[in-house]
Design an enzyme around this catalytic site. Structure first.
Site, short mmCIF file in Angstrom:
data_model
loop_
_atom_site.label_atom_id
_atom_site.label_comp_id
_atom_site.label_asym_id
_atom_site.label_seq_id
_atom_site.Cartn_x
_atom_site.Cartn_y
_atom_site.Cartn_z
CG ASP A 308 -2.25 0.71 0.94
OD1 ASP A 308 -2.26 1.65 0.10
OD2 ASP A 308 -3.27 0.37 1.56
CD GLU A 514 -6.75 5.22 2.91
OE1 GLU A 514 -5.80 4.87 3.63
OE2 GLU A 514 -6.59 5.50 1.70
#
Length: 628
Positions: A308, A514
């Site tokens: 990521d 997020e």
């Protein structure tokens, strides 16, 4: 001089033959050669610098053509909101991607780079793209074929901008709605998430019969490489805190969070992205047992594993505290491509030193590069590295918008219909003389789309992209003689004095993504609650909740006549009006438990003390009406 002419001619001919022979010897450039042969041929020609370059993914902002050439960069991405220009056209995107690609092709071996982007509910970074409902709404549909069609439409729109790789789907199993990424999860139930992996053949194409398990597949220039994420357990963190620790035994991890990966690999997913989260205290980006031991060795995954964004940096706390160690831990765990994304020199230098000092073996580098090349060869990137303008009309096409509208209709859940079952409020009559539309989310396309739309955190207002707000859709749907009055937050006196036939109140959460979306209270954003109280206390009302997860509703349910969970429907608000007014019936069933109080969380179907406001699988239905 004449006596040298024949030997000189022979020498020239010999040189020409040598050049031709060398050109013929580049087996990796010959699409007729078996892929194994092409990979082997290219690998033996590559230097360490070229191999490490293939493992490096950088952000487009730093991906200058000279950088691509000098460092042999293998991949480039757009982070959330990273665009060539505000409201950039498909042509703008293609020109940018091709310019970067030409830099990659100008290297000694001419290995094309692969460009990736987060296309998580349609091509969401791009102006005028079709924005589909977020996954939380799609899980409600229980319709794998619909999701597959959405994957195919998304692939066309991504390819329309010259991009061949999408960081989707997210196959997290969200077990706690306090998590800021819960809307990226199809369901709390892994069985629903497994069925929704059908988006992968939508994005990539149907795997040919008799394909080997785990081999990546991309069916030509109309499809994109997909990415199953985030491996593994990201939806199970303590208290739903993003990037936190998932505390669960092996049976729980492999029984709840892993199953969708089995399906993804069987369907030929090209890449897998590692999660920021930890499992029982061990960072997934450093978990060799799961990344190499289970994913690669046990499940026979043959695509590449990608980190990521700055994922290896976060192996240490604080992030980047010991970068060389982080590179060693991440690459040794089995990560093949590192989403750096900006400090590429530091990454390249660190990995080069680790290999030269024999800390990371060359076999680990070769495994990573083979996997990356396998995906690039599979998708035809060597034959077609540059994009053309042939698909630009696919971006935001009417056909795709109609598909998104269908998805919106099927994703709505009717939670309450009338204060008594004998007097249902929905479907609403179109021919009412005067109706009220209220709420912060009624005329706000940005709120309707949520996070991961144009910008990483989403954008408020109606100037972000092209679409239809719920208010606009209502106005298009009701009888031409119906007066539609819109007030965002009217007081009770206004409502009572205007003699409305009924009201539609659209409220919910403001966009987030997020960790910014982590919430311990899960409340509707103010002035939503006061709008509900003011309006629903004075006139018959249906409340439409626009949110990325279940939110606190219990205090308002008794006052409300009709209640609809609309999730984050995207650009096609007309789908909401289609069902409110009975052109289509409500069919959606909750794919998440709707709690009474946050004190109950985490609470999932099957738990011992299961006492929700609306249980998993709940959803009232209505029939479509011909005329109303």
């Amino acid at each position: 001089m004449g006596r040298f002419s024949i030997p000189m001619k022979g020498f020239v001919l010999f040189c020409l033959w040598a050049v031709i022979a060398e050109a013929e010897y580049l087996k990796y450039k010959d699409p007729k050669q078996p892929m194994v042969t092409r990979i082997k041929d290219l690998m033996k020609r590559m230097s360490l610098e070229e191999k490490i370059g293939q493992m490096t993914q950088i952000e487009r902002k730093v991906a200058l053509p000279d950088v691509m050439k000098q460092y042999f960069i293998g991949s480039v991405l757009s982070g959330g909101g990273s665009v060539p220009a505000p409201k950039a056209s498909a042509e703008d995107w293609i020109n940018m991607v091709n310019e970067i690609q030409k830099g990659a092709l100008s290297t000694r071996l001419g290995i094309p780079m692969i460009y990736g982007i987060d296309a998580v509910h349609g091509h969401n970074n791009v102006y005028n793209a079709t924005i589909f409902p977020h996954n939380i709404g799609l899980g409600v549909t229980r319709d794998p074929d619909l999701v597959k069609r959405i994957g195919a439409a998304t692939a066309l729109e991504v390819r329309a901008t010259g991009i061949p790789y999408a960081f989707a789907p997210c196959i997290a199993v969200c077990r706690d709605p306090r998590w800021g990424r819960c809307y990226e999860s199809y369901s709390e139930d892994h069985n629903i998430v497994r069925t929704m992996t059908e988006i992968i053949p939508g994005l990539q194409g149907d795997l040919p019969a008799n394909s080997r398990k785990g081999v990546p597949f991309v069916e030509g220039k109309l499809k994109v490489a997909a990415c199953a994420k985030h491996f593994v357990g990201d939806g199970g963190t303590v208290k739903g805190i993003d990037e936190n620790n998932t505390v669960i035994n092996s049976n729980g991890l492999f029984g709840i969070h892993m199953p969708a990966y089995y399906n993804s690999i069987i369907k030929g997913v090209s890449t897998v992205m590692v999660s920021y989260s930890s499992w029982n205290g061990e960072k997934m980006h450093a978990n060799r047992d799961l990344v190499t031991g289970f994913l690669k060795d046990r499940l026979k995954f043959r695509g590449f594993v990608i980190s990521d964004w700055q994922g290896i940096d976060r192996i240490t706390s604080p992030p980047h505290a010991n970068y060389t160690y982080s590179v060693q831990a991440g690459v040794s765990a089995g990560i093949d491509m590192i989403m750096v994304p900006e400090n590429y020199k530091e990454f390249i230098d660190a990995l080069t030193l680790l290999v030269k000092d024999n800390i990371i073996p060359m076999s680990r580098i070769d495994d990573a590069v083979k996997r990356i090349l396998r995906v690039k060869f599979t998708m035809g990137l060597f034959e077609n590295p540059l994009a053309d303008l042939s698909l630009v009309n696919q971006l935001g096409s009417q056909e795709h918008r109609e598909l998104a509208r269908e998805a919106v209709r099927k994703s709505l859940v009717l939670l309450k219909n009338g204060k008594s079952t004998s007097q249902p409020l929905l479907p609403l009559p179109k021919k009412a003389p005067k109706i009220l539309v209220a709420g912060t989310h009624a005329d706000n396309l940005g709120y309707q789309c949520g996070g991961w739309t144009i910008e990483w955190q989403g954008v408020a207002g109606n100037d972000l992209t092209v679409g239809t707000t719920i208010l606009s859709a209502i106005k298009k749907t009701v009888d031409p003689y119906t007066q539609v009055v819109y007030q965002q937050n009217p007081d009770a006196n206004f409502v009572e004095s205007n003699k409305f036939d009924y009201a539609i109140v659209v409220v919910g959460e403001v966009p987030y993504a997020e960790m910014m979306g982590d919430s311990s209270n899960l409340t509707i954003t103010e002035p939503g609650p006061s709008t509900i109280n003011n309006v629903c206390g004075a006139v018959k009302c249906v409340v439409v909740v626009v949110s990325g997860r279940p939110v606190v509703l219990e205090p308002y349910v008794e006052k409300i006549d009709g209640l609809v969970a609309a999730w984050l429907p995207g650009t096609e608000g007309q789908g909401v009006a289609d069902v409110l007014f009975g052109d289509y019936g409500f069919t959606g069933k909750l794919a998440r438990t709707w709690f009474k109080s946050v004190d109950q969380l985490p609470m999932n179907v099957g738990d011992r003390n299961y006492n929700p406001l609306f249980p998993f699988g709940f959803g009232l239905t209505t029939q479509a009406v011909k005329l109303n």
